[in-house]
Design a protein around this motif. Sequence first.
Motif, PDB file in Angstrom:
ATOM      1  N   PRO A 114       0.813  -1.223   0.111  1.00  0.00           N
ATOM      2  CA  PRO A 114       0.102   0.061   0.029  1.00  0.00           C
ATOM      3  C   PRO A 114       0.845   1.149  -0.026  1.00  0.00           C
ATOM      4  O   PRO A 114       1.900   1.118   0.828  1.00  0.00           O
ATOM      5  CB  PRO A 114      -0.755  -0.309   1.223  1.00  0.00           C
ATOM      6  N   ALA A 115       0.392   2.530  -0.692  1.00  0.00           N
ATOM      7  CA  ALA A 115       1.272   3.460  -0.868  1.00  0.00           C
ATOM      8  C   ALA A 115       1.796   4.148   0.362  1.00  0.00           C
ATOM      9  O   ALA A 115       3.014   4.739   0.454  1.00  0.00           O
ATOM     10  CB  ALA A 115       0.598   4.383  -1.835  1.00  0.00           C
ATOM     11  N   GLY A 116       0.793   4.122   1.356  1.00  0.00           N
ATOM     12  CA  GLY A 116       1.286   4.777   2.636  1.00  0.00           C
ATOM     13  C   GLY A 116       2.011   3.792   3.723  1.00  0.00           C
ATOM     14  O   GLY A 116       2.332   4.489   4.817  1.00  0.00           O
ATOM     15  N   LEU A 117       2.213   2.530   3.419  1.00  0.00           N
ATOM     16  CA  LEU A 117       2.825   1.745   4.345  1.00  0.00           C
ATOM     17  C   LEU A 117       4.460   1.865   4.306  1.00  0.00           C
ATOM     18  O   LEU A 117       5.107   2.025   3.423  1.00  0.00           O
ATOM     19  CB  LEU A 117       2.512   0.453   3.863  1.00  0.00           C
ATOM     20  N   THR A 118       4.905   1.875   5.653  1.00  0.00           N
ATOM     21  CA  THR A 118       6.432   1.991   5.783  1.00  0.00           C
ATOM     22  C   THR A 118       7.076   0.678   5.444  1.00  0.00           C
ATOM     23  O   THR A 118       6.515  -0.358   6.049  1.00  0.00           O
ATOM     24  CB  THR A 118       6.819   2.595   7.133  1.00  0.00           C
ATOM     25  N   VAL A 119       7.920   0.641   4.426  1.00  0.00           N
ATOM     26  CA  VAL A 119       8.632  -0.596   4.165  1.00  0.00           C
ATOM     27  C   VAL A 119       9.870  -0.471   3.804  1.00  0.00           C
ATOM     28  O   VAL A 119      10.427   0.766   3.780  1.00  0.00           O
ATOM     29  CB  VAL A 119       8.004  -1.428   2.829  1.00  0.00           C
ATOM     30  N   PRO A 120      10.871  -1.324   3.981  1.00  0.00           N
ATOM     31  CA  PRO A 120      12.522  -0.883   3.841  1.00  0.00           C
ATOM     32  C   PRO A 120      12.740  -0.595   2.477  1.00  0.00           C
ATOM     33  O   PRO A 120      12.141  -0.857   1.485  1.00  0.00           O
ATOM     34  CB  PRO A 120      12.895  -2.477   3.937  1.00  0.00           C
ATOM     35  N   GLU A 121      13.471   0.467   2.459  1.00  0.00           N
ATOM     36  CA  GLU A 121      14.081   1.186   1.536  1.00  0.00           C
ATOM     37  C   GLU A 121      15.097   0.190   0.547  1.00  0.00           C
ATOM     38  O   GLU A 121      15.715  -0.604   1.311  1.00  0.00           O
ATOM     39  CB  GLU A 121      14.608   2.666   1.574  1.00  0.00           C
ATOM     40  N   GLY A 122      15.511   0.688  -0.594  1.00  0.00           N
ATOM     41  CA  GLY A 122      16.555  -0.342  -1.228  1.00  0.00           C
ATOM     42  C   GLY A 122      16.144  -1.413  -1.675  1.00  0.00           C
ATOM     43  O   GLY A 122      14.840  -1.749  -1.848  1.00  0.00           O
ATOM     44  N   PRO A 123      17.000  -2.016  -2.257  1.00  0.00           N
ATOM     45  CA  PRO A 123      16.770  -3.520  -3.227  1.00  0.00           C
ATOM     46  C   PRO A 123      15.768  -4.248  -2.301  1.00  0.00           C
ATOM     47  O   PRO A 123      16.078  -4.485  -1.147  1.00  0.00           O
ATOM     48  CB  PRO A 123      18.140  -3.915  -3.459  1.00  0.00           C
ATOM     49  N   LEU A 124      15.008  -4.929  -2.780  1.00  0.00           N
ATOM     50  CA  LEU A 124      14.365  -5.974  -2.309  1.00  0.00           C
ATOM     51  C   LEU A 124      14.744  -7.418  -1.857  1.00  0.00           C
ATOM     52  O   LEU A 124      15.788  -7.683  -2.333  1.00  0.00           O
ATOM     53  CB  LEU A 124      13.091  -6.578  -3.112  1.00  0.00           C
ATOM     54  N   ASP A 125      15.045  -7.558  -0.486  1.00  0.00           N
ATOM     55  CA  ASP A 125      15.776  -8.660   0.186  1.00  0.00           C
ATOM     56  C   ASP A 125      14.944  -9.940   0.243  1.00  0.00           C
ATOM     57  O   ASP A 125      13.882 -10.127   0.445  1.00  0.00           O
ATOM     58  CB  ASP A 125      15.915  -8.237   1.662  1.00  0.00           C
ATOM     59  N   PRO A 126      15.762 -10.923  -0.535  1.00  0.00           N
ATOM     60  CA  PRO A 126      14.947 -12.257  -0.555  1.00  0.00           C
ATOM     61  C   PRO A 126      14.362 -12.909   0.757  1.00  0.00           C
ATOM     62  O   PRO A 126      13.467 -13.344   0.784  1.00  0.00           O
ATOM     63  CB  PRO A 126      15.977 -13.157  -1.043  1.00  0.00           C
TER      64      PRO A 126
END
Length: 323
Positions: A114-126
């Motif tokens: 969701p656009a407002g959700l805080t998720v890790p920045e940078g490359p997606l970690d497996p």
Amino acid sequence: MSGIDALNSVRMVDGSSLTRRVTVSPGMCSSGSQIFGRIGDWTWEAVSAACGMNAHAATTADGRPAYLSFYYYRVRGGKTVHPHGLTFGDELRVCSRVFQIGSQSTLTLHRLAPAGLTVPEGPLDPEEVYERPHPDCMYAENFNRWIARSTPGSNQRLSEVTPPDFAYADLPRLPNRHSPRTPVGRARAAGSFYAEPPQGFVPAGPAHTTPYTLDVVRDLNGVGLVYFASYFSIFDTVLLGLWRSQGRSDEQFLRRKVAQQKVGYFGNADPGAALTISVNRWRSETAPDLEIADMAMHDAATNRLLAVTGIELEATPVPSPNA
């Protein structure tokens, strides 16, 4: 720049990763396969960017068209974002990352948040995708192989190839423990993702087999192959028919919530081919709304296995009119 343009912008994070802001449009949400098709488009775009090529116009060394085919597709739904829960105007942040998995293949991971959700920045970690998924996000895993037709005009006996401009050596490697090669190989050998009945589940009815004829209007893509997203639609069409035969309503089907779906692609078929789809279903012993559907697609003339799918879903009850 318009508001829509700003919400559909794409940015390279590093040599293997892209992020994009997406406003859900009519062409990418439904109770069918639209979202799976759109994620597949993002995979082709990510591979093109990460490998310095145009995957849409790839060719073999001798000039034949080469296609980045889907060999395995897995999607995990979240509480907020799940395959059939999107609607017009939903805003998402999508992170995609491409990994090398051999000289003729790629594996691309996607997170739809969701656009407002805080998720890790940078490359997606497996590790996030496989071990610590965010409960509100949807994740997709696409294992793709380069193929070409062995015989012009035929969708059978497709051969594995490597386009000469496919630059994969600098892509990050997926940790071996997350490689889908072994589970997909087992599913191909067994003709099922559930060679053994799932623990904690009981049969939800007898095995069922349905005939299906490939629809040349809906099931083929622009190069005459069976479109990878059509496999989702074909399986869902058969599952809907089974639900109806059990007295379930179309509204119940539309409200189903997919927790996880896996598709293994093992063959293609020519226009108008007759297929058979076999279905086994189980229901949770402790949560009756939780179900698993195990389905296999065969060529009716040769019994050649074309695809298998495993669907873990929640049959969401339809609200009472007086609720």
